[in-house]
Write an enzyme that holds these catalytic residues in place. Sequence first.
Site, PDB file in Angstrom:
ATOM      1  N   HIS A  60      49.269  40.531  35.827  1.00 34.97           N
ATOM      2  CA  HIS A  60      49.987  41.421  36.738  1.00 34.97           C
ATOM      3  C   HIS A  60      49.396  41.314  38.136  1.00 34.97           C
ATOM      4  CE1 HIS A  60      47.128  45.088  36.830  1.00 34.97           C
ATOM      5  NE2 HIS A  60      46.493  44.124  36.211  1.00 34.97           N
ATOM      6  N   CYS A  94      42.743  42.540  42.816  1.00 36.18           N
ATOM      7  CA  CYS A  94      43.880  42.820  41.927  1.00 36.18           C
ATOM      8  C   CYS A  94      45.221  42.645  42.643  1.00 36.18           C
ATOM      9  CB  CYS A  94      43.767  44.218  41.340  1.00 36.18           C
ATOM     10  SG  CYS A  94      42.351  44.408  40.244  1.00 36.18           S
ATOM     11  N   HIS A 138      46.744  38.058  38.257  1.00 38.28           N
ATOM     12  CA  HIS A 138      45.499  37.949  37.485  1.00 38.28           C
ATOM     13  C   HIS A 138      45.762  38.516  36.105  1.00 38.28           C
ATOM     14  CE1 HIS A 138      45.260  42.129  38.848  1.00 38.28           C
ATOM     15  NE2 HIS A 138      44.415  42.340  37.843  1.00 38.28           N
ATOM     16  N   HIS A 144      44.567  39.928  31.984  1.00 40.08           N
ATOM     17  CA  HIS A 144      43.675  40.757  31.178  1.00 40.08           C
ATOM     18  C   HIS A 144      43.914  40.484  29.702  1.00 40.08           C
ATOM     19  CE1 HIS A 144      42.374  43.205  34.559  1.00 40.08           C
ATOM     20  NE2 HIS A 144      43.630  43.280  34.938  1.00 40.08           N
ATOM     21  N   ASP A 186      52.926  40.607  25.226  1.00 40.75           N
ATOM     22  CA  ASP A 186      51.940  39.544  25.054  1.00 40.75           C
ATOM     23  C   ASP A 186      52.357  38.263  25.784  1.00 40.75           C
ATOM     24  OD1 ASP A 186      49.544  38.431  24.031  1.00 40.75           O
ATOM     25  OD2 ASP A 186      50.633  37.497  22.383  1.00 40.75           O
ATOM     26  N   HIS A 187      51.410  37.712  26.540  1.00 38.46           N
ATOM     27  CA  HIS A 187      51.593  36.493  27.324  1.00 38.46           C
ATOM     28  C   HIS A 187      52.768  36.600  28.297  1.00 38.46           C
ATOM     29  CE1 HIS A 187      48.750  34.945  24.378  1.00 38.46           C
ATOM     30  NE2 HIS A 187      48.443  34.045  25.300  1.00 38.46           N
ATOM     31  N   GLU A 189      41.817  47.803  29.675  1.00 35.84           N
ATOM     32  CA  GLU A 189      42.153  46.671  30.536  1.00 35.84           C
ATOM     33  C   GLU A 189      40.989  45.680  30.536  1.00 35.84           C
ATOM     34  OE1 GLU A 189      44.316  46.601  34.684  1.00 35.84           O
ATOM     35  OE2 GLU A 189      42.174  47.009  34.966  1.00 35.84           O
TER      36      GLU A 189
END
Length: 135
Positions: free
Chosen positions: A15, A34, A40, A42, A80-81, A125
């Site tokens: 995000h 960020c 970037h 997580h 996810d991903h 996170e």
Amino acid sequence: MKATICREAHFNACHRMHNPNWTEEKNTEVFGICSNKNYHGHNYRLVVKITGEINPDTGFVMNLLTLGKIIKEEIEDRFDHKNLNLDCPEFQNTMVSTENLGWIIHGLLKIKLPTDCILKVVLYETDKNFVEIEE
């Protein structure tokens, strides 16, 4: 008797923290790295806690296999991903913060769970940064 059951899940997503109403300088000042224009990522850790009465017939508050299936379908498959900013309509007009992601996850799960349960979501996170969302 009441008890709390817990189920853990993981998903990876990227995000960017960015307020389009601000200058790049202000975004960098407030969000730091960020706000990287290339995003970037997580490795999110999700803990779902359900509190309710223990069913005397099953011994369960809720079947953990059922809870695991709900989490997979509603959360892992959805996020996810993914690039949360670009791939997820939930964030089209919402800042992609851990707090907002936690509330979205809470809402997605709440409508799938028994109405007589209390839901708490803990979303990590990073190992050091997490949010707790409870009704």
